[in-house]
Design a protein around this motif. Structure first.
Motif, short mmCIF file in Angstrom:
data_model
loop_
_atom_site.label_atom_id
_atom_site.label_comp_id
_atom_site.label_asym_id
_atom_site.label_seq_id
_atom_site.Cartn_x
_atom_site.Cartn_y
_atom_site.Cartn_z
N ASN A 32 13.63 -0.65 -2.06
CA ASN A 32 14.49 -1.52 -1.06
C ASN A 32 14.38 -2.84 -1.59
OD1 ASN A 32 15.70 0.95 -0.02
ND2 ASN A 32 14.09 0.80 1.62
N GLY A 33 14.35 -3.32 -2.79
CA GLY A 33 14.21 -4.82 -3.26
C GLY A 33 12.81 -5.40 -2.94
N ARG A 34 12.09 -4.60 -2.49
CA ARG A 34 10.55 -5.14 -2.39
C ARG A 34 9.41 -4.35 -2.54
NH1 ARG A 34 7.11 -7.41 2.34
NH2 ARG A 34 5.99 -9.05 1.52
N PRO A 36 6.01 -2.93 -2.87
CA PRO A 36 4.71 -3.38 -2.15
C PRO A 36 3.46 -3.68 -2.90
CG PRO A 36 5.09 -1.07 -1.98
CD PRO A 36 6.25 -1.69 -2.49
N ARG A 37 2.62 -4.36 -2.55
CA ARG A 37 1.43 -4.61 -3.17
C ARG A 37 0.58 -3.47 -3.43
NH1 ARG A 37 -1.74 -9.67 -2.82
NH2 ARG A 37 -3.23 -8.17 -1.86
N GLU A 55 3.68 -5.57 -11.04
CA GLU A 55 4.85 -5.91 -11.73
C GLU A 55 4.55 -6.70 -13.00
OE1 GLU A 55 8.84 -6.95 -9.57
OE2 GLU A 55 7.27 -7.11 -7.90
N SER A 89 4.65 3.63 1.82
CA SER A 89 4.48 4.02 0.45
C SER A 89 3.26 4.59 0.04
CB SER A 89 4.03 2.32 0.11
OG SER A 89 3.01 1.72 1.03
#
Length: 163
Positions: A32-34, A36-37, A55, A89
């Motif tokens: 959803n566009g973000r 997670p780390r 990323e 996640s």
């Protein structure tokens, strides 16, 4: 969330998989566009590994923590993995080997060899147990081995040469 609603993807392991594993671009939209780390990978045995998502350019990869997951599950080139994401996640991972069947991690461990911790001069050394630790000579000169689940049966003999 129903299993049918859970997003998933698969990966066939190729050279270079042991350090990081790329998530398909089309799957990244499920964050959803973000991105997670961190995420969790739940292996076949039910244990959870914390893994960094990183990323790199326009790709997202499983990074730190992936190496431990791969090593623990004796992943090899040619293995086929499915990743199914939950509401958060965490990914449930199913591992298939080259036989196209679900991988038996315990069998893979025994095939590759037991990893043994040894201490020499206060240094811990990880490595495979040498085959010499497993072989004993007998006075009759041959060893017969029969397994409960044999793939084959054989007799090991020692060849003697006359001098």
């Amino acid at each position: 969330m129903e299993l049918e609603e859970r997003p998933s993807f698969f990966k066939v392991l190729v050279d270079g998989f042991s350090q990081q594993l790329r998530i398909p671009r089309a799957f990244v939209k499920n964050f959803n566009g973000r991105v997670p780390r961190m995420c969790g990978l739940r292996g076949p045995c039910g244990n959870l590994w914390a893994v960094n998502l990183k990323e790199i350019k326009d790709r997202v990869v499983f990074h730190n923590g992936w190496q431990s997951f791969a090593k623990h599950h004796f992943l090899e080139v040619g293995d086929f993995l499915t990743f199914t994401k939950d509401d958060g996640s965490i990914f449930d991972v199913i591992i298939y080997d080259k036989s196209y069947c679900e991988k038996n991690v315990e069998a893979a461990k025994s095939r590759i060899g037991n990893v043994v911790d040894r201490t020499i001069n206060n240094h811990i050394i990880l490595g495979k147990r040498p085959a010499l630790d497993l072989v004993e000579e007998t006075s009759i000169g041959s060893i017969s081995f029969n397994s409960e689940n044999p793939f084959f049966t054989t007799i090991f003999t020692r060849e003697f040469q006359a001098k």
